[in-house]
Design a protein around this motif. Structure first.
Motif, PDB file in Angstrom:
ATOM      1  N   PHE A   1     -11.134  16.741  34.939  1.00  0.00           N
ATOM      2  CA  PHE A   1     -10.231  15.586  34.977  1.00  0.00           C
ATOM      3  C   PHE A   1      -9.712  15.373  36.403  1.00  0.00           C
ATOM      4  O   PHE A   1      -9.669  14.246  36.902  1.00  0.00           O
ATOM      5  CB  PHE A   1      -9.068  15.798  34.009  1.00  0.00           C
ATOM      6  CG  PHE A   1      -8.078  14.663  34.011  1.00  0.00           C
ATOM      7  CD1 PHE A   1      -8.331  13.489  33.329  1.00  0.00           C
ATOM      8  CD2 PHE A   1      -6.882  14.783  34.729  1.00  0.00           C
ATOM      9  CE1 PHE A   1      -7.418  12.441  33.355  1.00  0.00           C
ATOM     10  CE2 PHE A   1      -5.962  13.743  34.751  1.00  0.00           C
ATOM     11  CZ  PHE A   1      -6.234  12.562  34.058  1.00  0.00           C
ATOM     12  N   ASP A   2      -9.310  16.473  37.056  1.00  0.00           N
ATOM     13  CA  ASP A   2      -8.841  16.375  38.437  1.00  0.00           C
ATOM     14  C   ASP A   2      -9.944  15.839  39.343  1.00  0.00           C
ATOM     15  O   ASP A   2      -9.705  14.974  40.211  1.00  0.00           O
ATOM     16  CB  ASP A   2      -8.386  17.746  38.941  1.00  0.00           C
ATOM     17  CG  ASP A   2      -7.121  18.231  38.254  1.00  0.00           C
ATOM     18  OD1 ASP A   2      -6.460  17.408  37.591  1.00  0.00           O
ATOM     19  OD2 ASP A   2      -6.803  19.430  38.374  1.00  0.00           O
ATOM     20  N   MET A   3     -11.154  16.350  39.145  1.00  0.00           N
ATOM     21  CA  MET A   3     -12.274  15.916  39.980  1.00  0.00           C
ATOM     22  C   MET A   3     -12.554  14.425  39.774  1.00  0.00           C
ATOM     23  O   MET A   3     -12.720  13.661  40.743  1.00  0.00           O
ATOM     24  CB  MET A   3     -13.517  16.743  39.638  1.00  0.00           C
ATOM     25  CG  MET A   3     -14.752  16.411  40.466  1.00  0.00           C
ATOM     26  SD  MET A   3     -15.791  15.096  39.783  1.00  0.00           S
ATOM     27  CE  MET A   3     -16.398  15.883  38.309  1.00  0.00           C
ATOM     28  N   THR A   4     -12.589  13.984  38.514  1.00  0.00           N
ATOM     29  CA  THR A   4     -12.889  12.576  38.221  1.00  0.00           C
ATOM     30  C   THR A   4     -11.819  11.650  38.789  1.00  0.00           C
ATOM     31  O   THR A   4     -12.121  10.584  39.346  1.00  0.00           O
ATOM     32  CB  THR A   4     -13.014  12.370  36.700  1.00  0.00           C
ATOM     33  OG1 THR A   4     -13.988  13.281  36.176  1.00  0.00           O
ATOM     34  CG2 THR A   4     -13.446  10.948  36.380  1.00  0.00           C
ATOM     35  N   SER A   5     -10.569  12.052  38.666  1.00  0.00           N
ATOM     36  CA  SER A   5      -9.471  11.226  39.184  1.00  0.00           C
ATOM     37  C   SER A   5      -9.611  11.008  40.676  1.00  0.00           C
ATOM     38  O   SER A   5      -9.438   9.893  41.184  1.00  0.00           O
ATOM     39  CB  SER A   5      -8.125  11.887  38.868  1.00  0.00           C
ATOM     40  OG  SER A   5      -7.940  12.021  37.477  1.00  0.00           O
TER      41      SER A   5
ATOM     42  N   VAL B   1     -20.276  16.083  43.544  1.00  0.00           N
ATOM     43  CA  VAL B   1     -19.172  16.902  43.038  1.00  0.00           C
ATOM     44  C   VAL B   1     -18.601  17.772  44.154  1.00  0.00           C
ATOM     45  O   VAL B   1     -17.383  17.917  44.297  1.00  0.00           O
ATOM     46  CB  VAL B   1     -19.649  17.766  41.851  1.00  0.00           C
ATOM     47  CG1 VAL B   1     -18.639  18.853  41.529  1.00  0.00           C
ATOM     48  CG2 VAL B   1     -19.897  16.888  40.626  1.00  0.00           C
ATOM     49  N   HIS B   2     -19.489  18.333  44.956  1.00  0.00           N
ATOM     50  CA  HIS B   2     -19.057  19.248  46.014  1.00  0.00           C
ATOM     51  C   HIS B   2     -18.266  18.524  47.105  1.00  0.00           C
ATOM     52  O   HIS B   2     -17.401  19.124  47.753  1.00  0.00           O
ATOM     53  CB  HIS B   2     -20.275  19.927  46.629  1.00  0.00           C
ATOM     54  CG  HIS B   2     -19.946  21.002  47.622  1.00  0.00           C
ATOM     55  ND1 HIS B   2     -19.389  22.216  47.252  1.00  0.00           N
ATOM     56  CD2 HIS B   2     -20.073  21.037  48.974  1.00  0.00           C
ATOM     57  CE1 HIS B   2     -19.193  22.947  48.336  1.00  0.00           C
ATOM     58  NE2 HIS B   2     -19.596  22.268  49.381  1.00  0.00           N
ATOM     59  N   GLU B   3     -18.543  17.240  47.296  1.00  0.00           N
ATOM     60  CA  GLU B   3     -17.913  16.499  48.395  1.00  0.00           C
ATOM     61  C   GLU B   3     -16.612  15.821  48.004  1.00  0.00           C
ATOM     62  O   GLU B   3     -15.991  15.151  48.841  1.00  0.00           O
ATOM     63  CB  GLU B   3     -18.899  15.460  48.932  1.00  0.00           C
ATOM     64  CG  GLU B   3     -20.087  16.084  49.656  1.00  0.00           C
ATOM     65  CD  GLU B   3     -21.122  15.057  50.069  1.00  0.00           C
ATOM     66  OE1 GLU B   3     -20.867  13.846  49.835  1.00  0.00           O
ATOM     67  OE2 GLU B   3     -22.165  15.450  50.601  1.00  0.00           O
ATOM     68  N   VAL B   4     -16.179  15.973  46.748  1.00  0.00           N
ATOM     69  CA  VAL B   4     -14.903  15.379  46.346  1.00  0.00           C
ATOM     70  C   VAL B   4     -13.779  16.062  47.117  1.00  0.00           C
ATOM     71  O   VAL B   4     -13.680  17.294  47.147  1.00  0.00           O
ATOM     72  CB  VAL B   4     -14.687  15.529  44.826  1.00  0.00           C
ATOM     73  CG1 VAL B   4     -13.285  15.046  44.436  1.00  0.00           C
ATOM     74  CG2 VAL B   4     -15.740  14.741  44.068  1.00  0.00           C
TER      75      VAL B   4
END
Length: 606
Positions: free
Chosen positions: A58-62, A140-143
């Protein structure tokens, strides 16, 4: 598919097929019913997200959605890569040569079948997957903006997702499975269903993947067979003394402290790869601790108990059996963490406190042992407050952590090798797993006492207190690793995914005694269990231990083959001349209790 029509296509016997499917249906129904009943009983205590994955994603998507321009740019990049792939594939289909857009990483065995390259369709499927998998993991890694723990968790579980969706894991997109299905008339899939049901039944509704032929090995029969006797035991361990193989031996005996996460016989698998047998043949009097497989009666056992009832009582028994007051000690993995903590305790304790005098220990050897947990690798993914609370609740129910739980965690670290390769072999190809001593040991898991395991995970992995002076107190004594003055030999493995070598290297900067650090090729097991006769791998040495481990490696000298002889040359200088008449188990004050490997090691976790 180039090989599709090669070989004879077998027509299945409809009667036998009907019988097989009826048997499968009956067994499946029973397994499902039993599983649902257990789930219903456990439902009130079952956590929806025990690994706390949902919040991390959720944190990553936000954060990802807060930058739509970057998402659009990434999608355009993927689209351009696919255009290149389509163009390359079209050229191949027209008979022209074309370089691949993307290739598997070195060592990726999922695409070893020739059809993945020779057949244009499967080559496209492979490259399409690799492109998408790489793109997903990169995005994903670059968020930006996530804390390190959350980022690590998202990276890890994204890789699990990507690995699970590999085309090699499905019947219709795996050329080897398709070819086998045609040639066997589908017999491989029927056999695979039988294998799947066997594993579900053995796991009582949970999938317990068979990694090796479990009937091919017997502890004390064809593995763990180096001759010896149990000469001492208590509720936590048995102490094995091995029969000598030379007429004379070194004066100082050797005590080995293996991890209690797994069983000790990783050091004594078979004659060709037994470290114990090899050490005995060098003229060392070898003692090994065989830890108990704990049950609910030992739930309250602490890390201190493993030090006093394990290391200290074994050391005292060894000195009583040999008449020697001084000895060398090896600690492997968690056994090495215990050894480091114990040595810090011995250097700080009062004379009346439990434990031998530190001067009695002439040297310590650490095999892939963590002391600084700030670089704990991907195991850190499983260590946060939410997961620890869930784990502690689970352990309190029985008083211990199930051995399968630890095994599953370690297998996830190398999912393609230790999970999906067996899914393909056992369930899609319908083959029986190959008999492999190392994988038999890997499947022979052990339980962990609740109190000890909680202390270990919280105080070391989560809080990293072991490396902090006075951060941990044992038997009322605050310990400090910088107090260790004993000469040490440290072995780490360059590809270790359980004890990353840069984290193990940290002890070289704390211990005050002379430290010889060796880096072996390969991983946590193969880097250690590498007998000279195998001629495998290599290792690195450096006469200096600079602060930065990368600097150490940059200036290190590479040596071919096994590091074992290098260790023996070092330990021989700490063991005295090889002039002492060989010591036979039972020849001293302690009489044999039973033959090696003893009874504790035979207790299964199931």
């Amino acid at each position: 598919m180039t090989d599709q029509n090669e070989g004879e296509v077998k027509v299945p016997d409809p009667v036998q097929m009907s019988r097989n499917m009826a048997d499968i249906a009956e067994r499946s129904s029973k397994i499902v019913n039993d599983f649902l009943q257990r789930q219903a009983q456990q439902a009130p205590n079952t956590q929806v997200d025990p690994f706390n994955i949902g919040q991390a994603f959720f944190d990553m998507t936000s954060r990802m959605m807060s930058n739509p321009a970057k998402i659009a740019e990434a999608q355009m990049e993927l689209w351009q890569q696919y255009l290149q792939l389509w163009q390359s594939t079209a050229q191949r289909m027209m008979g022209d040569e074309s370089d691949p857009v993307v290739t598997p990483e070195r060592g990726d065995r999922r695409f070893k079948d020739p059809s993945w390259e020779e057949n244009q369709l499967f080559d496209f499927i492979k490259q399409s997957y690799l492109l998408t998998a790489r793109w997903i993991q990169e995005q994903v890694h670059e968020v930006e903006g996530m804390d390190d723990k959350t980022a690590q968790k998202v990276d890890f579980y994204t890789r699990q997702f990507v690995d699970a969706l590999a085309p090699s894991n499905f019947v219709m997109t795996n050329p080897e499975v398709l070819r086998t299905t045609l040639e066997s008339g589908g017999e491989n899939l029927v056999n695979g269903l039988q294998n799947l049901l066997d594993d579900l039944e053995r796991g009582k509704g949970q999938l317990a993947i068979s990694m090796t032929d479990r009937e091919a090995f017997e502890v004390g029969g064809n593995i763990a067979i180096t001759p010896g006797k149990v000469i001492y035991q208590n509720e936590l361990m048995q102490l094995i003394q091995y029969e000598p193989a030379t007429e004379n031996v070194h004066k100082a005996p050797l005590l080995i402290i293996p991890p209690w996460i797994n069983k000790y016989y990783i050091l004594d698998l078979r004659e060709k790869n037994s470290f114990v047998k090899w050490a005995v043949e060098q003229g060392l009097t070898v003692f090994v601790i065989s830890w108990v497989n704990p049950d609910e009666k030992l739930a309250a056992k602490t890390f201190e108990d493993y030090m006093t009832q394990g290391f200290f009582e074994a050391f005292d028994a060894m000195t009583e059996a040999t008449g020697e007051k001084e000895a060398n000690v090896i600690g492997y993995c968690l056994g090495g963490t215990l050894l480091a903590a114990s040595m810090a305790y011995l250097h700080a304790k009062k004379p009346e406190d439990p434990g031998p005098d530190p001067e009695q220990i002439k040297s310590t050897t650490f095999f892939t042992a963590m002391t600084d947990f700030s670089e704990a690798g991907e195991l850190g993914v499983f260590i946060d407050e939410a997961q620890l609370n869930a784990l502690e609740e689970k352990m309190q129910e029985k008083g211990y952590l199930e051995g399968s739980a630890m095994a599953n965690t370690f297998n996830m670290l190398r999912a393609n090798d230790l999970i999906w390769s067996f899914v393909i072999n056992n369930y899609l190809l319908g083959k029986d797993p190959f008999p492999f001593d190392l994988l038999y040991w890997n499947s022979d898991s052990t339980r962990m006492p609740a109190t000890m395991h909680s202390f270990y995970l919280r105080r070391m992995y989560q809080e990293n207190k072991l490396i902090e002076p006075g951060g941990i107190t044992l038997k009322g004594v605050p310990i400090d690793l910088s107090a260790i003055k004993t000469p040490s030999f440290m072995l780490s493995a360059r590809e270790d995914h359980i004890a990353p070598w840069k984290g193990t290297y940290a002890l070289t900067q704390f211990a005050k005694g002379p430290v010889k650090f060796i880096l072996a090729a390969s991983g946590h097991i193969a880097g250690v269990i590498n007998p000279p006769a195998s001629g495998k791998y290599c290792y690195w040495t450096n006469s200096r231990n600079p602060k930065n481990p990368e600097t150490w490696l940059k200036n290190a000298e590479e040596h071919p083959g096994s590091w074992w002889p290098e260790w023996y040359r070092w330990i021989a200088r700490k063991s005295g001349p090889k002039k002492t008449p060989a010591r036979t188990p039972g020849g001293g004050k302690l009489k044999p209790i039973e033959e090696a490997p003893g009874s504790y090691v035979r207790v299964k976790a199931e």
